[in-house]
Design an enzyme around this catalytic site. Structure first.
Site, short mmCIF file in Angstrom:
data_model
loop_
_atom_site.label_atom_id
_atom_site.label_comp_id
_atom_site.label_asym_id
_atom_site.label_seq_id
_atom_site.Cartn_x
_atom_site.Cartn_y
_atom_site.Cartn_z
N SER A 141 0.85 -1.19 0.00
CA SER A 141 0.00 0.00 0.00
C SER A 141 0.88 1.23 0.00
O SER A 141 2.06 1.17 0.33
CB SER A 141 -0.91 0.01 1.23
OG SER A 141 -0.19 0.40 2.37
N TYR A 167 1.57 -0.32 10.79
CA TYR A 167 1.14 -0.95 9.53
C TYR A 167 2.11 -0.57 8.40
O TYR A 167 2.53 -1.43 7.62
CB TYR A 167 -0.28 -0.50 9.21
CG TYR A 167 -0.79 -0.95 7.86
CD1 TYR A 167 -1.28 -2.23 7.68
CD2 TYR A 167 -0.79 -0.09 6.77
CE1 TYR A 167 -1.75 -2.65 6.45
CE2 TYR A 167 -1.26 -0.49 5.54
CZ TYR A 167 -1.75 -1.77 5.38
OH TYR A 167 -2.21 -2.18 4.16
N LYS A 171 4.41 -2.99 5.98
CA LYS A 171 4.33 -3.02 4.52
C LYS A 171 5.70 -2.77 3.90
O LYS A 171 6.03 -3.36 2.86
CB LYS A 171 3.29 -2.00 4.02
CG LYS A 171 1.86 -2.45 4.32
CD LYS A 171 1.58 -3.82 3.71
CE LYS A 171 0.22 -4.36 4.03
NZ LYS A 171 -0.05 -5.64 3.41
#
Length: 183
Positions: A141, A167, A171
């Site tokens: 993302s 997060y 990633k």
């Protein structure tokens, strides 16, 4: 490229992107095994894919990727039941509002976004190797672009917990691992 522009106009959400990938897989006669945490959402997605493609070869497997022992068990069972795997699409992602541990004592976001994906991928490589042209696709993302990899606090034990930044760290890590697998 005109076709790409048209496709991008059709894709309105990330869910649509994944559905479109499944439709393309079906176009080549593929079977889909969706490994999901939420049974209701998984069944809804399955119904949408079957409706869109007419292909009923869509199977739902319920698994919480934050429970690493269960990921190992799932992968071992999958290998016993199926002879090969052509494409593995890793699309796991969890953003926690606060630091939380799983039953194994691991931070849930790290266990889901990093360990679960790694264990599943590593465990299924023997099946992928039986395929003529195997692929592992790891979905990332834009969130990863806001962070540089920090290896000293993998389970977010120190400092203020910010689920979005945690997060993003995961990633970045997944992207690096995917790049390493290409080489």
């Amino acid at each position: 490229f005109v076709d790409r522009d048209l496709a991008l106009q059709f894709i309105e959400s990330f869910y649509d992107i994944i559905t479109m990938i499944y439709v393309m897989i079906f176009a080549t006669g593929g079977t889909i095994h969706m490994v999901c945490r939420n049974k209701d959402k998984a069944e809804e997605a399955r119904a949408d894919i079957v409706k869109e493609t007419g292909n009923k070869e869509v199977y739902v497997h319920i698994l919480d990727l934050s429970e690493t022992k269960k990921v190992w068990e799932f992968a071992e069972g999958f290998k016993r039941k199926y002879k090969s795997l052509n494409v593995l699409i890793n699309n796991a992602g969890a953003i926690m509002s606060q630091r939380d541990l799983n039953a194994e004592g691991l931070e849930k976001s790290f266990a889901t976004n990093v360990l679960g994906v790694y264990i599943l991928t590593k465990s299924l490589i023997p099946l992928l190797e039986k395929s003529v042209d195997p692929r592992v696709i790891t979905v990332s993302s834009g969130g990863m672009l806001v962070q540089k990899l920090r290896t000293g606090n993998l389970q977010s034990e120190r400092g203020r917990y910010d689920g979005t930044m945690v997060y993003a760290q995961h990633k970045v890590r997944s992207e690096l691992e995917a790049s390493a697998r290409q080489n």
